[in-house]
Design an enzyme around this catalytic site. Structure first.
Site, mmCIF file in Angstrom:
data_model
loop_
_atom_site.group_PDB
_atom_site.id
_atom_site.type_symbol
_atom_site.label_atom_id
_atom_site.label_comp_id
_atom_site.label_asym_id
_atom_site.label_seq_id
_atom_site.Cartn_x
_atom_site.Cartn_y
_atom_site.Cartn_z
ATOM 1 N N ARG A 159 0.836 -1.206 0.000
ATOM 2 C CA ARG A 159 0.000 0.000 0.000
ATOM 3 C C ARG A 159 0.867 1.250 0.000
ATOM 4 O O ARG A 159 1.902 1.314 0.682
ATOM 5 C CB ARG A 159 -0.884 -0.008 1.249
ATOM 6 C CG ARG A 159 -1.829 1.178 1.418
ATOM 7 C CD ARG A 159 -2.873 1.240 0.348
ATOM 8 N NE ARG A 159 -4.036 2.051 0.753
ATOM 9 C CZ ARG A 159 -4.966 2.483 -0.080
ATOM 10 N NH1 ARG A 159 -4.869 2.196 -1.368
ATOM 11 N NH2 ARG A 159 -5.995 3.183 0.356
ATOM 12 N N THR A 461 -10.054 -0.617 -9.621
ATOM 13 C CA THR A 461 -8.822 -1.345 -9.349
ATOM 14 C C THR A 461 -8.915 -2.638 -10.130
ATOM 15 O O THR A 461 -9.749 -2.762 -11.026
ATOM 16 C CB THR A 461 -8.643 -1.572 -7.825
ATOM 17 O OG1 THR A 461 -7.436 -2.280 -7.603
ATOM 18 C CG2 THR A 461 -9.790 -2.347 -7.239
ATOM 19 N N GLU A 481 -6.312 3.740 -7.604
ATOM 20 C CA GLU A 481 -7.488 4.394 -7.026
ATOM 21 C C GLU A 481 -8.534 4.678 -8.085
ATOM 22 O O GLU A 481 -9.254 3.762 -8.475
ATOM 23 C CB GLU A 481 -7.121 5.651 -6.237
ATOM 24 C CG GLU A 481 -8.275 6.346 -5.556
ATOM 25 C CD GLU A 481 -9.060 5.485 -4.570
ATOM 26 O OE1 GLU A 481 -10.095 5.943 -4.096
ATOM 27 O OE2 GLU A 481 -8.654 4.344 -4.287
ATOM 28 N N GLU A 500 -4.186 7.657 -4.341
ATOM 29 C CA GLU A 500 -4.612 6.848 -3.198
ATOM 30 C C GLU A 500 -4.777 7.656 -1.907
ATOM 31 O O GLU A 500 -5.511 7.237 -1.011
ATOM 32 C CB GLU A 500 -3.619 5.708 -2.963
ATOM 33 C CG GLU A 500 -3.535 4.688 -4.083
ATOM 34 C CD GLU A 500 -4.747 3.787 -4.184
ATOM 35 O OE1 GLU A 500 -5.683 3.953 -3.377
ATOM 36 O OE2 GLU A 500 -4.758 2.919 -5.068
ATOM 37 N N ASP A 503 -8.086 8.385 -0.261
ATOM 38 C CA ASP A 503 -8.767 7.399 0.596
ATOM 39 C C ASP A 503 -8.739 7.816 2.068
ATOM 40 O O ASP A 503 -9.458 7.243 2.889
ATOM 41 C CB ASP A 503 -8.123 6.022 0.453
ATOM 42 C CG ASP A 503 -8.656 5.253 -0.744
ATOM 43 O OD1 ASP A 503 -9.596 5.739 -1.389
ATOM 44 O OD2 ASP A 503 -8.127 4.160 -1.038
ATOM 45 N N SER A 528 -7.947 1.112 3.162
ATOM 46 C CA SER A 528 -8.380 0.545 1.889
ATOM 47 C C SER A 528 -9.453 -0.503 2.148
ATOM 48 O O SER A 528 -9.589 -1.014 3.264
ATOM 49 C CB SER A 528 -7.191 -0.094 1.169
ATOM 50 O OG SER A 528 -7.622 -0.842 0.040
ATOM 51 N N SER A 529 -10.196 -0.830 1.111
ATOM 52 C CA SER A 529 -11.153 -1.935 1.175
ATOM 53 C C SER A 529 -10.689 -3.148 0.384
ATOM 54 O O SER A 529 -11.424 -4.142 0.311
ATOM 55 C CB SER A 529 -12.515 -1.477 0.636
ATOM 56 O OG SER A 529 -13.084 -0.503 1.467
ATOM 57 N N GLY A 549 -13.710 -2.308 -6.914
ATOM 58 C CA GLY A 549 -14.988 -1.761 -6.509
ATOM 59 C C GLY A 549 -14.958 -0.804 -5.343
ATOM 60 O O GLY A 549 -16.001 -0.540 -4.748
ATOM 61 N N GLY A 550 -13.775 -0.281 -4.948
ATOM 62 C CA GLY A 550 -13.733 0.643 -3.827
ATOM 63 C C GLY A 550 -14.318 0.004 -2.582
ATOM 64 O O GLY A 550 -14.042 -1.153 -2.265
#
Length: 655
Positions: A159, A461, A481, A500, A503, A528-529, A549-550
């Protein structure tokens, strides 16, 4: 019984059948001709035809006929891409990605004796070519990995993190005291995090690979040089970004050749990225993090290359050379919960994927989900998601910087306490309040009254999965992102930088309010998810799964797991099934087919269903997965239709 998407009704309203997001009208000054590096060089065939034509004019016997034959052949270009197929079953290894070129690259690595990690890295590099708006050197990602030798699951954190100069109010306009407009945060140097992809590849290969990066970058170099065929999805993603791409000079030159959107069926080449990959193969990651390329990245972030005629506000970033030099990818302990006789592993913080999927599964474990009553099962799924998202918003952030009560969030006691709030025939009014994962759990507690609003996460993503013949399995989610990330391309390098850092929570909490675990901070990773997920049964890998899909990533993974493990669907059906997402919001957003099938019954229980607004409108996620059917036999699965469909391949298909 649940209704399968293969039913007659599904054919009229298939999951993911909505078209991609529409184009944005062009804006800004007309683009100049493509840069020198973007000009197409004549292929060997074209040179040969020209030479023969000259020879023909000299009346060499027999040459005119040869020249006419060669001249009638198609113009030189990339070979036809591999045919997309959503399901493949066989032996010797398997791969599922969103793109047939990337799947073929991974498959070739497996056929050549490489292992799952080798193939995953090679596929990631290929996706940087064919999916440049979602996967690139300028971004980051998360991996979960099953090591067949040790029979352990590992998590590898790539990340992005914030520059050392980042503060909690860095996105706040001092003139207003409010966060800057979101679109200005996205298309800016301020939203660019220190990229983690390359460091993650390096760490993953050193720990688990059998090939070096130099070897694994070769297929992507070849792909970037020869190009690939533009499909509708690529054109649509370019169109969504057209206005801002025109305002960023190197981005315009790369993605709008001759000032136009790329035509479907045309060839898109990226020689700049091919050259960047070549230099990385030669010089290694230090060239990126401590060398010349790193300096170019910092220059691009702090002085975005905006067209002088553009009126767009593109803010400079805070990144410095020391930020790149200080970046490290990290080995993490994967999250783990037991569910229906399986062991589910996910990504720990700064991702909220493993914890939120895990908590929701633990809540669902308190209920009997009957495949003969899918409406009740879906009601429990939506309610468990609602509760888990409330806890995600309150407690999840970068665990290196804030205290995350991860063990308690994933505990059975906390899950029981949360489960007791769910009524079997009535949806709780959302947003619901977070619970108290404090280790002291009552049989039931009354709902609270305070909660945190759902923060925005870009839904763009990509995810890939690989299994090899030795039993190693990788689930890998990559991102920059938004579609197109920050919109800023490093000049002459062929890749976009991420956004990113958007977020993070851009607006600090009000005075006296609870601390925000996802506030910006120096060297901090934004929440993040992303949810690369591995499922083991009896100590052996059973499923690998993930999706873009965020913040809907978590619910998509959760719904697929429930459909496969509780509702008796096979993996292709579970993955293609119509989706709904409940993220502690008043509405349940869903695909139209889901509303058509279950909307009336769920509305009777108090759920407010609306079509997912996107982007893309009406489509939630684009998942890929693998299932180990039995030792050695693997089924690879990709989307059959969402976002243009994906690509599943195996080394030795079952006939």
């Amino acid at each position: 019984m649940f209704r399968s998407p293969s039913s007659s009704k599904a054919s009229t309203a298939p999951a993911g059948s909505a078209p991609p997001a529409g184009s944005i009208a062009s804006a800004g000054p007309a683009a100049p001709a493509a840069s020198r590096r973007r000009r197409r060089r004549p292929g060997r065939k074209a040179v040969l035809v020209a030479a023969i034509a000259v020879a023909a004019s000299l009346t060499v016997p027999g040459v005119p006929a040869i020249a006419r034959t060669l001249a009638s052949l198609p113009a030189p270009g990339p070979p036809a891409p591999p045919v997309k197929q959503p399901v493949a079953t066989g032996y010797g290894g398997a791969v599922s990605t969103v793109d047939p070129e990337a799947s073929q690259v991974a498959l070739n690595v497996l056929k050549d004796g490489g292992n799952a990690m080798d193939a995953a890295v090679a596929a990631g590099a290929a996706l940087g070519v064919t999916e440049p708006f979602v996967a690139a050197l300028g971004g980051g990602g998360y991996m979960t990995y099953y090591d067949a030798k040790t029979r352990r699951v590992h998590a590898i954190d790539g990340r992005e993190f914030a520059p050392v100069l980042m503060r909690a109010d860095s996105f706040v306009d001092p003139a207003t005291g409010k966060a800057i407009p979101f679109d200005q945060a996205v298309t800016s140097g301020l939203g660019v995090g220190v990229p983690g992809t390359l460091a993650q590849w390096d760490l993953a290969l050193r720990r688990f690979g059998s090939r070096d990066m130099k070897h694994l970058l070769r297929p992507a170099i070849k792909l970037a040089d020869r190009g690939f065929v533009v499909d509708q999805e690529f054109r649509d993603q370019t169109a969504v970004n057209e206005a801002r791409f025109r305002d960023i000079v190197p981005t315009r030159e790369l993605f709008l050749p001759d000032g136009q959107l790329p035509d479907v069926g045309s060839t898109f080449r990226n020689p700049d990225l091919a050259d960047t990959y070549r230099e990385l193969a030669k010089r290694g990651p230090k060239w990126f993090y401590e060398g010349r390329l790193g300096k170019e990245i910092v220059q691009t972030v702090t002085k975005p290359p905006v067209d002088h005629a553009a009126t767009r506000i593109v803010r400079p970033g805070l990144m410095e050379a020391r930020d790149l030099a200080g970046y490290r990818a990290l080995m993490r302990k994967a999250t783990h919960v037991s569910y229906r006789g399986t062991d589910v592993y996910g990504m720990p913080p700064s991702s909220s994927g493993g914890s939120t999927v895990g908590e929701a599964l633990s809540i669902l474990g308190n209920f009997r989900l009957d495949r003969r009553d899918p409406v009740t099962a879906l009601h429990y799924y939506l309610e468990a998601s609602k509760l888990a998202y409330a806890d995600r918003g309150r407690y999840l952030g970068d665990a290196d910087k804030v205290d995350v009560p991860l063990e308690e969030i994933l505990s059975s006691g906390f899950a029981r306490e949360r489960a007791c709030l769910i009524k079997p025939d009535e949806a709780a009014a959302a947003p619901v309040a977070p619970g108290s994962p404090d280790g002291s759990y009552e049989p039931c507690v009354p709902p609270g009254t305070q909660t945190r609003a759902l923060a925005f996460e870009g839904p763009q993503t990509t995810h890939l999965n690989v299994a090899d013949k030795w039993g190693n399995v990788v689930a890998y989610t990559i991102s920059i992102e938004q579609f197109g990330g920050s919109g800023i391309t490093v000049p002459g390098r062929g890749f976009l930088l991420n956004n990113e850092l958007t977020d993070f929570s851009l607006q600090p909490p009000p005075p006296g309010g609870p601390a925000d675990p996802n506030a910006p901070g120096p060297n901090k990773r934004p929440r993040s998810s992303m949810s690369p997920t591995l499922v083991l049964k009896d100590g052996q890998p059973k499923l690998a799964l993930g999706t873009p899909g965020g913040s809907t990533i978590i619910t998509t993974v959760l719904q697929i797991l429930m459909s496969r493990l509780d509702l008796g669907m096979d993996l292709p059906t579970a993955l293609s099934f119509p989706r709904a997402t409940q993220r502690n919001t008043p509405q349940v957003f869903a695909e139209q087919a889901f509303i058509d099938w279950y909307g009336r019954d769920l509305a009777a229980r108090g759920h407010r269903l609306e079509v997912f607004p996107g982007p893309p409108a009406g489509v939630i996620g684009a998942a890929t997965g693998l299932e180990i059917v039995r030792p050695g036999l693997v089924q690879a699965v990709a989307e059959p239709g969402r976002r243009g469909g994906g690509s599943a391949m195996v080394v030795q298909p079952v006939r």
